[in-house]
Design a protein around this motif. Structure first.
Motif, PDB file in Angstrom:
ATOM      1  N   GLY A 209       1.017  -1.146   0.051  1.00  0.00           N
ATOM      2  CA  GLY A 209      -0.080   0.149   0.095  1.00  0.00           C
ATOM      3  C   GLY A 209       0.796   1.207  -0.025  1.00  0.00           C
ATOM      4  O   GLY A 209       1.777   1.187   0.510  1.00  0.00           O
ATOM      5  N   MET A 210       0.435   2.200  -0.737  1.00  0.00           N
ATOM      6  CA  MET A 210       1.192   3.702  -0.776  1.00  0.00           C
ATOM      7  C   MET A 210       0.315   4.749  -0.498  1.00  0.00           C
ATOM      8  O   MET A 210      -0.688   4.918  -1.120  1.00  0.00           O
ATOM      9  N   TYR A 211       0.878   5.759   0.151  1.00  0.00           N
ATOM     10  CA  TYR A 211       0.294   6.996   0.256  1.00  0.00           C
ATOM     11  C   TYR A 211       1.209   7.873  -0.436  1.00  0.00           C
ATOM     12  O   TYR A 211       2.237   7.961  -0.027  1.00  0.00           O
ATOM     13  N   VAL A 212       0.869   8.623  -1.582  1.00  0.00           N
ATOM     14  CA  VAL A 212       1.859   9.251  -2.307  1.00  0.00           C
ATOM     15  C   VAL A 212       1.419  10.722  -2.658  1.00  0.00           C
ATOM     16  O   VAL A 212       0.354  10.980  -2.949  1.00  0.00           O
ATOM     17  N   GLU A 213       2.237  11.487  -2.448  1.00  0.00           N
ATOM     18  CA  GLU A 213       1.917  13.188  -2.836  1.00  0.00           C
ATOM     19  C   GLU A 213       2.583  13.384  -4.268  1.00  0.00           C
ATOM     20  O   GLU A 213       2.111  14.133  -5.055  1.00  0.00           O
ATOM     21  N   GLY A 214       3.815  12.510  -4.684  1.00  0.00           N
ATOM     22  CA  GLY A 214       4.208  12.688  -5.911  1.00  0.00           C
ATOM     23  C   GLY A 214       5.569  11.763  -6.248  1.00  0.00           C
ATOM     24  O   GLY A 214       6.123  11.325  -5.164  1.00  0.00           O
ATOM     25  N   PHE A 215       5.965  11.464  -7.324  1.00  0.00           N
ATOM     26  CA  PHE A 215       7.095  10.506  -7.705  1.00  0.00           C
ATOM     27  C   PHE A 215       8.244  11.531  -8.108  1.00  0.00           C
ATOM     28  O   PHE A 215       8.243  12.292  -9.200  1.00  0.00           O
ATOM     29  N   ASP A 216       9.259  11.418  -7.701  1.00  0.00           N
ATOM     30  CA  ASP A 216      10.650  11.925  -8.433  1.00  0.00           C
ATOM     31  C   ASP A 216      11.018  11.045  -9.563  1.00  0.00           C
ATOM     32  O   ASP A 216      11.979  11.754 -10.340  1.00  0.00           O
ATOM     33  N   ASP A 217      10.809   9.713  -9.557  1.00  0.00           N
ATOM     34  CA  ASP A 217      11.397   9.172 -10.776  1.00  0.00           C
ATOM     35  C   ASP A 217      10.334   8.176 -11.018  1.00  0.00           C
ATOM     36  O   ASP A 217      10.113   6.880 -10.649  1.00  0.00           O
ATOM     37  N   ILE A 218       9.485   8.576 -12.070  1.00  0.00           N
ATOM     38  CA  ILE A 218       8.432   7.897 -12.560  1.00  0.00           C
ATOM     39  C   ILE A 218       8.687   6.453 -13.230  1.00  0.00           C
ATOM     40  O   ILE A 218       8.047   5.214 -13.050  1.00  0.00           O
ATOM     41  N   GLU A 219       9.846   6.799 -14.116  1.00  0.00           N
ATOM     42  CA  GLU A 219      10.339   5.614 -14.718  1.00  0.00           C
ATOM     43  C   GLU A 219      10.825   4.385 -13.652  1.00  0.00           C
ATOM     44  O   GLU A 219      10.710   3.127 -14.090  1.00  0.00           O
ATOM     45  N   LYS A 220      11.438   4.775 -12.850  1.00  0.00           N
ATOM     46  CA  LYS A 220      12.021   3.787 -11.696  1.00  0.00           C
ATOM     47  C   LYS A 220      10.927   2.923 -10.890  1.00  0.00           C
ATOM     48  O   LYS A 220      10.522   1.798 -10.829  1.00  0.00           O
ATOM     49  N   PHE A 221       9.813   3.741 -10.803  1.00  0.00           N
ATOM     50  CA  PHE A 221       8.574   3.379  -9.987  1.00  0.00           C
ATOM     51  C   PHE A 221       7.805   2.252 -11.011  1.00  0.00           C
ATOM     52  O   PHE A 221       7.420   1.342 -10.450  1.00  0.00           O
ATOM     53  N   SER A 222       7.739   2.750 -12.311  1.00  0.00           N
ATOM     54  CA  SER A 222       6.971   1.912 -13.226  1.00  0.00           C
ATOM     55  C   SER A 222       7.806   0.416 -13.366  1.00  0.00           C
ATOM     56  O   SER A 222       7.068  -0.440 -13.570  1.00  0.00           O
ATOM     57  N   LYS A 223       9.024   0.522 -13.393  1.00  0.00           N
ATOM     58  CA  LYS A 223       9.700  -0.671 -13.554  1.00  0.00           C
ATOM     59  C   LYS A 223       9.501  -1.373 -12.283  1.00  0.00           C
ATOM     60  O   LYS A 223       9.326  -2.799 -12.381  1.00  0.00           O
ATOM     61  N   ALA A 224       9.517  -0.914 -11.232  1.00  0.00           N
ATOM     62  CA  ALA A 224       9.256  -1.656  -9.981  1.00  0.00           C
ATOM     63  C   ALA A 224       7.778  -2.193 -10.023  1.00  0.00           C
ATOM     64  O   ALA A 224       7.811  -3.396  -9.594  1.00  0.00           O
ATOM     65  N   ALA A 225       6.986  -1.530 -10.464  1.00  0.00           N
ATOM     66  CA  ALA A 225       5.656  -1.825 -10.394  1.00  0.00           C
ATOM     67  C   ALA A 225       5.277  -3.022 -11.299  1.00  0.00           C
ATOM     68  O   ALA A 225       4.615  -3.925 -10.877  1.00  0.00           O
ATOM     69  N   LEU A 226       5.981  -3.254 -12.550  1.00  0.00           N
ATOM     70  CA  LEU A 226       6.131  -4.262 -13.318  1.00  0.00           C
ATOM     71  C   LEU A 226       6.618  -5.578 -12.560  1.00  0.00           C
ATOM     72  O   LEU A 226       6.061  -6.542 -12.697  1.00  0.00           O
ATOM     73  N   LYS A 227       7.649  -5.380 -11.880  1.00  0.00           N
ATOM     74  CA  LYS A 227       8.460  -6.453 -11.010  1.00  0.00           C
ATOM     75  C   LYS A 227       7.332  -6.960 -10.021  1.00  0.00           C
ATOM     76  O   LYS A 227       7.083  -8.145 -10.030  1.00  0.00           O
ATOM     77  N   ALA A 228       6.472  -6.312  -9.549  1.00  0.00           N
ATOM     78  CA  ALA A 228       5.414  -6.537  -8.413  1.00  0.00           C
ATOM     79  C   ALA A 228       4.442  -7.041  -8.952  1.00  0.00           C
ATOM     80  O   ALA A 228       3.837  -8.273  -8.729  1.00  0.00           O
ATOM     81  N   MET A 229       4.030  -6.783 -10.351  1.00  0.00           N
ATOM     82  CA  MET A 229       2.950  -7.563 -11.100  1.00  0.00           C
ATOM     83  C   MET A 229       3.311  -8.927 -11.361  1.00  0.00           C
ATOM     84  O   MET A 229       2.832 -10.103 -11.291  1.00  0.00           O
ATOM     85  N   ALA A 230       4.444  -8.968 -11.710  1.00  0.00           N
ATOM     86  CA  ALA A 230       5.089 -10.365 -12.148  1.00  0.00           C
ATOM     87  C   ALA A 230       5.340 -11.304 -11.171  1.00  0.00           C
ATOM     88  O   ALA A 230       5.016 -12.501 -11.207  1.00  0.00           O
ATOM     89  N   LYS A 231       5.491 -10.650  -9.870  1.00  0.00           N
ATOM     90  CA  LYS A 231       5.768 -11.513  -8.814  1.00  0.00           C
ATOM     91  C   LYS A 231       4.187 -11.659  -8.127  1.00  0.00           C
ATOM     92  O   LYS A 231       4.101 -12.887  -7.324  1.00  0.00           O
ATOM     93  N   GLY A 232       3.381 -11.138  -8.680  1.00  0.00           N
ATOM     94  CA  GLY A 232       1.952 -11.399  -7.828  1.00  0.00           C
ATOM     95  C   GLY A 232       1.859 -10.642  -6.589  1.00  0.00           C
ATOM     96  O   GLY A 232       1.129 -11.157  -5.857  1.00  0.00           O
ATOM     97  N   VAL A 233       2.534  -9.492  -6.563  1.00  0.00           N
ATOM     98  CA  VAL A 233       2.469  -8.587  -5.404  1.00  0.00           C
ATOM     99  C   VAL A 233       1.698  -7.281  -5.656  1.00  0.00           C
ATOM    100  O   VAL A 233       2.184  -6.490  -6.357  1.00  0.00           O
ATOM    101  N   PRO A 234       0.264  -7.308  -5.305  1.00  0.00           N
ATOM    102  CA  PRO A 234      -0.413  -6.086  -5.788  1.00  0.00           C
ATOM    103  C   PRO A 234       0.073  -4.852  -5.255  1.00  0.00           C
ATOM    104  O   PRO A 234       0.519  -4.730  -4.090  1.00  0.00           O
ATOM    105  N   ILE A 235      -0.030  -3.620  -5.916  1.00  0.00           N
ATOM    106  CA  ILE A 235       0.196  -2.447  -5.450  1.00  0.00           C
ATOM    107  C   ILE A 235      -1.241  -1.544  -5.335  1.00  0.00           C
ATOM    108  O   ILE A 235      -1.681  -1.565  -6.507  1.00  0.00           O
ATOM    109  N   VAL A 236      -1.549  -0.925  -4.219  1.00  0.00           N
ATOM    110  CA  VAL A 236      -2.520   0.106  -4.097  1.00  0.00           C
ATOM    111  C   VAL A 236      -1.920   1.195  -3.720  1.00  0.00           C
ATOM    112  O   VAL A 236      -1.390   1.504  -2.600  1.00  0.00           O
TER     113      VAL A 236
END
Length: 699
Positions: A209-236
């Protein structure tokens, strides 16, 4: 940001030794560790005190027995920079920087933050300007203030830019027990992507789970989110800041439809990240993802002993893109044999009070109801808050209902959810009881159905191919020197990528009759040039011209109008009029600082300002994504043949959008804005035509 490996962050988050630097704040954090039962080494650091919270103090970082796995720095910002440098030089596993007064306070603070980043080097650092983190599995807290939660073996983790919100979430009364709680503060050294990468290394983390006001590195977050999806760990994610404070007035309609928040929606949808809009929904969704098996579909049914509750859930279900299909004929026959004839067998199912207090009868009815083809069963249940021996027997009848539902769930295997109408009416002991029997307790009708729908969408996203969007390669500031490409040359440029434009051409007044004859009457006449961005407002466009004389008169009229406006027209665009349009779209590109050129599709023509109905997509995109986007618009009803009318050419509309998308990718580093309004949708098989176009790019 520093180049920090997620394995290194793991040492920080699961430390066998912790140095606590400072006075009262460090002492408070030590007490939190002791209260949790931390079993590792605790090394307070203070130049003057002999003990801190009962532990022997070391005078300096240099005096420590060895490099600590983690350090909590609870001192002022100037000294924090020095201590961070000392920790990095001895090979510490990482630290939390509590102090404020860094980048969050402006230019002076940013200078200090730059020094802090340099001092840390490649050592993981949480903060500054943060509470820290809690690891509920290793029972350690680099965190000074009170927090809730119990030690757990597995469960969701929480990443929050706000320490206070993180602290409050740990005290939830919704049976969400976190494995890690991380308050990230300014994210000077590590950002969201770093934290996600580190958490994904721990098999005990079931969701993030995340409480977010902004991202400094959208690309790095996106790559991490793809890893999470591949591993089956949902991000909310609960991302705040929906208003576009930095929106700027521009010369095209498209910019009024776009804003970074809509692009965050597009990003989250693309990555399978669940976005929520409240803390309650964040918690309910995390709970469902943590305690429910993977969801099967959107066809649910509900059980209640009240018609009022049945009516409420019936109203809410379509709002969350769920459906409540009827019971099968066999189920209806079976249920009629188990209930009085005055009970209506329907979905939602008000089983009435005729079997209240009869656990065996309830079990039979619930089992029959749960033996069909529905994807999930919801028992609507509100536990009485009345206490006392005189009501204990009556309260026990409520528990019988839960036991009957649990028994039916175990007999049928259907995913089962107990939902209370308001969150207070499902106490902790009952939530724990339900979870132990494989039933998910959800609190609040609306939040419960949202959580189910959101989780279902996430599971469905896993079945699709997910790709990273393309991110900006260069930063183009607001003061960039821009160039406006007029309508004619904008259309010619887009035609090369497959966009259909009207027949016609550009010329001076004396050439217009010849051009109009070739284009075919009726025609439209427009002034062209970078100064004519809003032609209608300037009297620089005239429609439905049926012969050469009309064209000449129209040219004189446009010259007079534009001369009065101070920009006399000398060049004109003559185009054949498009007849038979069934609907209109706007297709645009708007450049965002974080996302780069983004695609916008919406209701076109005058509807742009009237209904503001649009969808944003990140590039590159696909035909299927474009089709879904168009079909989500209200204008899709017209394209689909509203009330027996002709269908519009949807495939040709998709072709047009893809042409714009391909143009944007080919001009990625210089395209600022693009506007096609309207794209006229002709009957199926007849194509589409771009009636107007505008491109703005950097020089």
């Amino acid at each position: 940001m520093a180049d920090i490996r997620s394995q290194d962050i793991g040492r920080l988050f699961s430390p066998k030794s912790i140095a606590f630097v400072g006075g009262s704040i460090a002492e408070m954090s030590i007490r939190r560790c002791v209260e949790m039962g931390y079993q590792g080494e605790i090394w307070p650091v203070h130049p003057k005190r002999e003990t801190l919270a009962g532990y022997k103090c070391y005078a300096s970082i240099a005096d420590l027995p060895s490099a600590p796995d983690a350090a909590y720095i609870g001192i002022n910002r100037e000294l924090s920079i020095t201590v961070v440098g000392q920790l990095a030089s001895i090979g510490a596993g990482g630290c939390v920087c509590y102090a404020a007064g860094f980048g969050e306070v402006g230019e002076e603070g940013q200078d200090y933050q730059d020094q802090l980043i340099a001092a840390a080097g490649n050592m993981p650092l949480v903060g500054p300007n943060c509470f820290g983190f809690v690891n509920f599995m290793e029972r350690c807290a680099l965190w000074p203030y009170l927090f809730g939660g119990d030690p757990v073996a597995k469960g969701p983790a929480l990443i929050s830019q706000s320490g206070n919100i993180a602290m409050n979430l740990t005290m939830n009364q919704r049976s969400v027990n976190f494995t890690y709680v991380i308050a990230t503060g300014n994210q000077a050294v590590m950002g969201a992507g770093d934290y996600i990468d580190a958490l994904l290394l721990d098999e005990r983390v079931t969701a993030i789970g995340m409480y977010v006001e902004g991202f400094d590195d959208i690309e790095k977050f996106s790559k991490a989110a793809l890893k999470a999806m591949a591993k089956g760990v949902p991000i909310v994610v609960l991302k705040v800041g929906k208003t576009e404070a930095s929106a700027r007035q521009t010369s095209s309609h498209t910019s009024s439809l776009a804003g970074s928040d809509t692009l965050y929606d597009a990003l989250f949808t693309r990555l399978g990240v669940i976005r929520v809009d409240s803390l309650n929904r964040l918690l309910e969704t995390l709970k469902l993802l943590d305690t429910s098996p993977p969801l099967r579909g959107n066809n649910i049914f509900s059980l209640s002993c009240s018609g009022g509750e049945a009516a409420m859930i019936s109203d809410l279900v379509p709002e969350h893109h769920l459906e409540m299909l009827p019971f099968s004929p066999a189920q209806i026959d079976q249920l009629r044999g188990q209930l009085p004839n005055y009970v209506t067998i329907s979905n939602p199912f008000d089983y009435n009070t005729s079997i209240w207090g009869d656990q065996a009868a309830q079990t039979d009815v619930f089992t029959a109801a749960m033996s069909g083809n529905h994807d999930a069963a919801f028992l609507i249940y509100d536990h009485p808050t009345v206490n006392g021996e005189e009501v204990a027997k009556e309260v026990a009848e409520w528990i019988m209902t839960l036991d009957a539902f649990i028994a039916a769930h175990k007999a049928t295997g259907i995913p089962a959810f107990v939902v209370c109408t308001i969150s207070e009416l499902l106490p902790k002991e009952l939530r724990s009881y339900l979870i132990s029997h494989g039933v998910v307790p959800l609190q609040g009708f609306d939040d419960a159905l949202f959580a189910y729908s959101a989780a279902l969408k996430h599971y469905q996203s896993k079945q699709q191919q997910i790709t990273l969007p393309r991110f900006p390669e260069v930063h183009i500031g607001a003061d960039v020197d821009s160039q406006v490409i007029d309508e004619y040359y904008s259309k010619i440029a887009l035609k090369e990528f497959g966009l259909t434009i009207p027949a016609g051409g550009v010329g001076t007044k004396s050439q217009l009759a010849e051009i109009a004859d070739k284009a075919g009457y009726p025609v439209v006449l427009k002034a062209v040039g970078p100064e004519f961005l809003h032609k209608s407002d300037m009297g620089a466009v005239i429609l439905k011209l049926n012969n050469a004389e009309d064209v000449a008169d129209a040219a004189d009229s446009i010259i007079a109008s534009t001369t009065a406006a101070g920009v006399p027209a000398t060049q004109f665009l003559v185009e054949s009029m498009v007849a038979g349009s069934l609907a209109e779209l706007i297709i645009g590109i708007n450049r965002d600082d974080q996302f780069g050129p983004a695609l916008i599709i919406g209701a076109g023509g005058i509807l742009v300002e009237l209904v503001a109905d649009s969808v944003s997509l990140l590039l590159p995109t696909s035909r299927s994504a474009v089709k879904d986007a168009i079909n989500s618009l209200s204008v899709a009803k017209l394209i689909g043949g509203f009330r027996g009318q002709k269908k519009g050419d949807l495939e040709a509309a998709i072709d047009a959008v893809m042409a714009v998308a391909h143009y944007a990718e080919a001009n990625w580093n210089k395209l600022l804005e693009l506007d096609i309004n309207p794209l006229m949708i002709l009957p199926e098989g007849s194509g589409v035509v771009a009636a107007d176009a505008l491109i703005i790019q950097s020089k």
